[in-house]
Write an enzyme that holds these catalytic residues in place. Structure first.
Site, PDB file in Angstrom:
ATOM      1  N   LYS A 105      20.017  40.915  30.645  1.00 11.86           N
ATOM      2  CA  LYS A 105      20.241  39.581  30.895  1.00 11.86           C
ATOM      3  C   LYS A 105      18.998  38.539  30.454  1.00 11.86           C
ATOM      4  O   LYS A 105      19.186  37.578  29.822  1.00 11.86           O
ATOM      5  CB  LYS A 105      20.646  39.178  32.256  1.00 11.86           C
ATOM      6  CG  LYS A 105      22.006  39.753  32.743  1.00 11.86           C
ATOM      7  CD  LYS A 105      22.306  39.110  34.465  1.00 11.86           C
ATOM      8  CE  LYS A 105      21.195  39.326  35.335  1.00 11.86           C
ATOM      9  NZ  LYS A 105      21.028  40.821  35.905  1.00 11.86           N
ATOM     10  N   ARG A 160      24.349  34.791  42.654  1.00 15.00           N
ATOM     11  CA  ARG A 160      24.240  36.159  43.117  1.00 15.00           C
ATOM     12  C   ARG A 160      25.114  36.681  44.403  1.00 15.00           C
ATOM     13  O   ARG A 160      25.299  37.630  44.601  1.00 15.00           O
ATOM     14  CB  ARG A 160      22.820  36.709  43.185  1.00 15.00           C
ATOM     15  CG  ARG A 160      22.345  37.819  42.182  1.00 15.00           C
ATOM     16  CD  ARG A 160      20.933  37.528  42.230  1.00 15.00           C
ATOM     17  NE  ARG A 160      20.298  38.898  42.093  1.00 15.00           N
ATOM     18  CZ  ARG A 160      19.077  38.947  40.950  1.00 15.00           C
ATOM     19  NH1 ARG A 160      19.155  38.097  40.465  1.00 15.00           N
ATOM     20  NH2 ARG A 160      18.644  39.868  40.928  1.00 15.00           N
ATOM     21  N   ARG A 182      10.854  49.911  32.502  1.00 13.03           N
ATOM     22  CA  ARG A 182      10.446  48.878  32.615  1.00 13.03           C
ATOM     23  C   ARG A 182       9.237  48.860  33.876  1.00 13.03           C
ATOM     24  O   ARG A 182       8.287  48.102  33.916  1.00 13.03           O
ATOM     25  CB  ARG A 182      11.420  47.533  33.095  1.00 13.03           C
ATOM     26  CG  ARG A 182      10.944  46.433  33.277  1.00 13.03           C
ATOM     27  CD  ARG A 182      12.206  45.006  33.196  1.00 13.03           C
ATOM     28  NE  ARG A 182      12.762  45.292  34.686  1.00 13.03           N
ATOM     29  CZ  ARG A 182      13.922  44.515  34.909  1.00 13.03           C
ATOM     30  NH1 ARG A 182      14.360  43.987  34.141  1.00 13.03           N
ATOM     31  NH2 ARG A 182      14.260  44.715  36.100  1.00 13.03           N
ATOM     32  N   ARG A 200      18.461  47.420  45.352  1.00  8.41           N
ATOM     33  CA  ARG A 200      18.784  46.190  44.380  1.00  8.41           C
ATOM     34  C   ARG A 200      20.009  46.641  43.856  1.00  8.41           C
ATOM     35  O   ARG A 200      20.960  45.709  44.051  1.00  8.41           O
ATOM     36  CB  ARG A 200      17.860  46.117  43.216  1.00  8.41           C
ATOM     37  CG  ARG A 200      16.420  45.509  43.818  1.00  8.41           C
ATOM     38  CD  ARG A 200      15.520  45.542  42.771  1.00  8.41           C
ATOM     39  NE  ARG A 200      15.761  44.402  41.715  1.00  8.41           N
ATOM     40  CZ  ARG A 200      15.312  44.428  40.416  1.00  8.41           C
ATOM     41  NH1 ARG A 200      14.829  45.773  39.892  1.00  8.41           N
ATOM     42  NH2 ARG A 200      15.620  43.442  39.576  1.00  8.41           N
TER      43      ARG A 200
HETATM   44  P1  AMP Z   1      15.733  39.494  39.198  1.00  7.18           P
HETATM   45  O1  AMP Z   1      14.373  39.110  38.370  1.00  7.18           O
HETATM   46  O2  AMP Z   1      16.630  38.315  38.937  1.00  7.18           O
HETATM   47  O3  AMP Z   1      15.942  40.779  39.244  1.00  7.18           O
HETATM   48  O4  AMP Z   1      15.225  39.048  40.639  1.00  7.18           O
HETATM   49  C1  AMP Z   1      14.097  39.500  41.337  1.00  7.18           C
HETATM   50  C2  AMP Z   1      14.337  39.485  42.995  1.00  7.18           C
HETATM   51  O5  AMP Z   1      14.394  38.051  43.277  1.00  7.18           O
HETATM   52  C3  AMP Z   1      15.562  39.981  43.424  1.00  7.18           C
HETATM   53  O6  AMP Z   1      15.714  41.320  43.745  1.00  7.18           O
HETATM   54  C4  AMP Z   1      15.868  39.008  44.587  1.00  7.18           C
HETATM   55  O7  AMP Z   1      15.004  39.586  45.764  1.00  7.18           O
HETATM   56  C5  AMP Z   1      15.197  37.893  44.252  1.00  7.18           C
HETATM   57  N1  AMP Z   1      16.224  37.088  43.712  1.00  7.18           N
HETATM   58  C6  AMP Z   1      16.318  36.572  42.198  1.00  7.18           C
HETATM   59  N2  AMP Z   1      17.487  35.667  42.158  1.00  7.18           N
HETATM   60  C7  AMP Z   1      18.044  35.619  43.419  1.00  7.18           C
HETATM   61  C8  AMP Z   1      19.327  35.219  43.975  1.00  7.18           C
HETATM   62  N3  AMP Z   1      20.188  34.315  43.205  1.00  7.18           N
HETATM   63  N4  AMP Z   1      19.745  35.192  45.275  1.00  7.18           N
HETATM   64  C9  AMP Z   1      18.841  36.094  46.045  1.00  7.18           C
HETATM   65  N5  AMP Z   1      17.736  36.379  45.427  1.00  7.18           N
HETATM   66  C10 AMP Z   1      17.367  36.308  44.323  1.00  7.18           C
END
Ligand code: AMP
Length: 195
Positions: free
Chosen positions: A13, A88, A127, A144
Site C-alpha cells: 500500500k 484500521r 523488509r 500485526r
Molecule cells: P504501518 O506502517 O501502517 O504498518 O503502521 C505501523 C504501526 O503503527 C502499526 O502496527 C500500529 O502500531 C501503528 N498504526 C498505524 N496506523 C494505525 C492506525 N490507523 N490505528 C492504530 N494503529 C496504527
C-alpha cells in the site's frame, strides 16, 4: 480524489500510495510514517505510541483519530488525499466518515489490495532485513496480522455496504500493480458501475 488504501501489512500500500499521490497531486497520508516520525523525534505522541507499535498492537483509536483530524485540516489536504494505514478499526472508520460528512467531502473510494498471506510473510520478512524496522520481526508480524484480522478486516463489509470498496490484485511487480490501481481509478472517474 479522496481515497483510502486498504490491505494487510506488506500488501504494498505504501509504495502504491506514494506513486498514486504523485500522479494525482494529492498528499499521501500514512499513519505509520507519521507515528514513526513522532517516535524518532521523541514527541509526546511518539512516546505514547511506541510501546503499542513495538508489540505490533494498534495504537488506541482516540490517539490516531486526533492525529488524523489535525492532518486532514492542513491546506494541502483540501482537494483530496490518499490515506494509507487509516482507518484500521470500525471506530476509526466511523470517525472519518463523520468528519468528512461534516465537511461535505465524502470518500470517493476504498482500494483494497488483495494478496495471499504466504506472500505477505515473505515480503515483510524481506523488509525487516532491508530496513531494520523494529515491528517486522516474526512474532511482531504475527501479532500485526492478528490485529489486522480481528480489527481491520471488519472494515471490508463496512465499506462494501457503502459501495466504496474496489479490489486491486496486489500480486505482481510494482509497476503492474500501479497500472491496475490506476485503471481502477480511471474506471471510477468515468463512472463505472460500483461493485
Ligand atoms: P504501518 O506502517 O501502517 O504498518 O503502521 C505501523 C504501526 O503503527 C502499526 O502496527 C500500529 O502500531 C501503528 N498504526 C498505524 N496506523 C494505525 C492506525 N490507523 N490505528 C492504530 N494503529 C496504527
Amino acid at each position: 480524489m479522496r481515497l483510502v488504501l486498504f490491505g494487510p501489512p506488506g500488501a504494498g500500500k505504501g509504495t502504491q500510495a506514494s506513486r498514486l499521490a504523485e500522479v494525482l497531486k494529492i498528499p499521501h497520508i500514512a499513519t505509520g510514517d507519521i507515528l514513526r516520525a513522532n517516535v524518532a523525534d521523541g514527541t509526546p505522541l511518539g512516546r505514547e505510541a511506541k510501546a503499542f507499535m513495538d508489540r505490533g498492537d494498534l495504537v488506541p483509536d482516540d490517539v490516531i483519530n486526533r492525529m488524523i483530524a489535525t492532518r486532514l485540516d492542513a491546506d494541502d489536504a483540501a482537494d483530496g488525499f490518499i490515506l494509507d494505514g487509516y482507518p484500521r478499526t470500525v471506530p476509526q472508520a466511523l470517525e472519518l466518515e463523520g468528519s468528512l460528512r461534516d465537511r461535505g467531502t465524502p470518500l470517493d473510494a476504498v482500494l483494497r489490495f488483495v494478496i495471499a498471506e504466504e506472500e505477505l510473510i515473505r515480503r515483510v520478512s524481506g523488509r525487516a532485513q532491508e530496513e531494520g524496522r523494529s515491528d517486522d520481526s516474526a512474532d511482531v508480524l504475527r501479532n500485526r496480522l492478528q490485529e489486522y484480522r480481528s480489527k481491520t478486516v471488519p472494515l471490508e463489509s463496512f465499506y462494501a455496504e457503502r459501495r466504496l470498496l474496489r479490489d486491486v490484485d496486489a500480486l505482481g511487480d510494482i509497476d503492474e500493480v500501479t497500472r491496475r490501481a490506476q485503471a481502477t481509478l480511471d474506471g471510477l472517474r468515468s463512472g463505472d458501475a460500483w461493485r
